[in-house]
Design an enzyme around this catalytic site. Structure first.
Site, PDB file in Angstrom:
ATOM      1  N   HIS A   1      10.034   4.893   1.059  1.00  0.00           N
ATOM      2  CA  HIS A   1       8.433   4.392   1.222  1.00  0.00           C
ATOM      3  C   HIS A   1       7.753   5.556   2.024  1.00  0.00           C
ATOM      4  O   HIS A   1       8.276   5.945   3.062  1.00  0.00           O
ATOM      5  CB  HIS A   1       8.399   3.113   1.937  1.00  0.00           C
ATOM      6  CG  HIS A   1       9.217   3.141   3.239  1.00  0.00           C
ATOM      7  ND1 HIS A   1      10.809   2.754   3.085  1.00  0.00           N
ATOM      8  CD2 HIS A   1       9.027   3.044   4.532  1.00  0.00           C
ATOM      9  CE1 HIS A   1      11.214   2.596   4.277  1.00  0.00           C
ATOM     10  NE2 HIS A   1      10.156   2.889   5.243  1.00  0.00           N
ATOM     11  N   LEU A   2       6.604   5.735   1.533  1.00  0.00           N
ATOM     12  CA  LEU A   2       5.797   6.673   2.149  1.00  0.00           C
ATOM     13  C   LEU A   2       4.750   5.637   3.121  1.00  0.00           C
ATOM     14  O   LEU A   2       4.054   4.855   2.718  1.00  0.00           O
ATOM     15  CB  LEU A   2       4.756   7.482   1.101  1.00  0.00           C
ATOM     16  CG  LEU A   2       4.006   8.801   1.638  1.00  0.00           C
ATOM     17  CD1 LEU A   2       5.056   9.731   2.210  1.00  0.00           C
ATOM     18  CD2 LEU A   2       3.310   9.198   0.506  1.00  0.00           C
ATOM     19  N   HIS A   3       5.063   6.297   4.367  1.00  0.00           N
ATOM     20  CA  HIS A   3       3.972   5.507   5.191  1.00  0.00           C
ATOM     21  C   HIS A   3       2.742   6.210   5.423  1.00  0.00           C
ATOM     22  O   HIS A   3       2.682   7.367   5.496  1.00  0.00           O
ATOM     23  CB  HIS A   3       4.515   5.534   6.873  1.00  0.00           C
ATOM     24  CG  HIS A   3       5.808   4.932   7.269  1.00  0.00           C
ATOM     25  ND1 HIS A   3       5.731   3.741   7.826  1.00  0.00           N
ATOM     26  CD2 HIS A   3       6.970   4.952   7.101  1.00  0.00           C
ATOM     27  CE1 HIS A   3       6.946   3.021   8.055  1.00  0.00           C
ATOM     28  NE2 HIS A   3       7.667   4.141   7.470  1.00  0.00           N
TER      29      HIS A   3
HETATM   30  P1  AMP Z   1      10.854   2.371   8.206  1.00  0.00           P
HETATM   31  O1  AMP Z   1      11.311   2.254   9.673  1.00  0.00           O
HETATM   32  O2  AMP Z   1      10.630   3.812   7.719  1.00  0.00           O
HETATM   33  O3  AMP Z   1      12.028   2.280   7.569  1.00  0.00           O
HETATM   34  O4  AMP Z   1       9.885   1.520   7.750  1.00  0.00           O
HETATM   35  C1  AMP Z   1      10.101   0.314   7.288  1.00  0.00           C
HETATM   36  C2  AMP Z   1       8.628  -0.554   7.751  1.00  0.00           C
HETATM   37  O5  AMP Z   1       8.721  -1.699   6.878  1.00  0.00           O
HETATM   38  C3  AMP Z   1       8.410  -0.893   8.923  1.00  0.00           C
HETATM   39  O6  AMP Z   1       7.170  -0.221   9.387  1.00  0.00           O
HETATM   40  C4  AMP Z   1       8.216  -2.374   8.916  1.00  0.00           C
HETATM   41  O7  AMP Z   1       7.147  -2.858   9.785  1.00  0.00           O
HETATM   42  C5  AMP Z   1       7.886  -2.494   7.434  1.00  0.00           C
HETATM   43  N1  AMP Z   1       8.423  -3.968   6.859  1.00  0.00           N
HETATM   44  C6  AMP Z   1       9.449  -4.730   6.961  1.00  0.00           C
HETATM   45  N2  AMP Z   1       9.443  -5.744   6.389  1.00  0.00           N
HETATM   46  C7  AMP Z   1       8.234  -5.792   5.671  1.00  0.00           C
HETATM   47  C8  AMP Z   1       7.713  -6.650   4.823  1.00  0.00           C
HETATM   48  N3  AMP Z   1       8.212  -7.830   4.381  1.00  0.00           N
HETATM   49  N4  AMP Z   1       6.348  -6.502   4.451  1.00  0.00           N
HETATM   50  C9  AMP Z   1       5.725  -5.275   4.907  1.00  0.00           C
HETATM   51  N5  AMP Z   1       6.220  -4.431   5.658  1.00  0.00           N
HETATM   52  C10 AMP Z   1       7.526  -4.892   6.245  1.00  0.00           C
END
Ligand code: AMP
Ligand code: ZN
Length: 116
Positions: free
Chosen positions: A102-104
């Site tokens: 996932h791209l933030h």
């Molecule tokens: P990472 O730490 O780069 O793997 O980012 C994962 C991201 O997913 C975090 O910023 C979480 O806040 C987000 N996240 C987790 N569950 C959900 C969800 N159900 N809907 C939207 N974002 C989520």
């Protein structure tokens, strides 16, 4: 983990709800549940890829489309200028917690460099 038990695969297929900001046949973007900026979206391929380390030559186009989506959402949200940040974490040392790439996309405030 394969796609069958993956949170982001379930968001991509509509099985789990999310606040969607962009969608094509192959890509979907939705607002992060724990936003770190006024706009914080996650842009994913609908197809399961666990980390950057699993990317193959044939994934080049889909990865490019994640960045195209980032630019389009930035325009929608109104921060193409002055700018924004895109980040992809890979594995534990970088803080990856969901193992579907996932791209933030973060925008709406200034960002410092280097990141933490
Ligand atoms: P990472 O730490 O780069 O793997 O980012 C994962 C991201 O997913 C975090 O910023 C979480 O806040 C987000 N996240 C987790 N569950 C959900 C969800 N159900 N809907 C939207 N974002 C989520
Ligand atoms: Zn997945």
């Amino acid at each position: 983990m394969n796609g069958s038990d993956c949170l982001f695969c379930k968001i991509g297929s509509g099985e789990i709800e999310a606040n969607i900001v962009y969608e094509t046949d192959e890509v979907i973007a939705f607002r992060d549940i724990n936003p770190q900026a006024p706009t914080h979206a996650l842009i994913i391929p609908k197809r399961h890829i666990a980390t950057i380390n699993e990317l193959e030559e044939t994934d080049a186009e889909i990865v490019g489309k994640l960045f195209i989506a980032a630019g389009e959402i930035a325009g929608q949200e109104g921060f193409s200028e002055p700018g924004y940040r895109v980040t992809m974490n890979c594995n534990a040392a970088a803080g990856q917690t969901v193992f579907h790439i996932h791209l933030h996309l973060l925008g709406g405030r200034d960002f410092s460099w280097p990141p933490g």
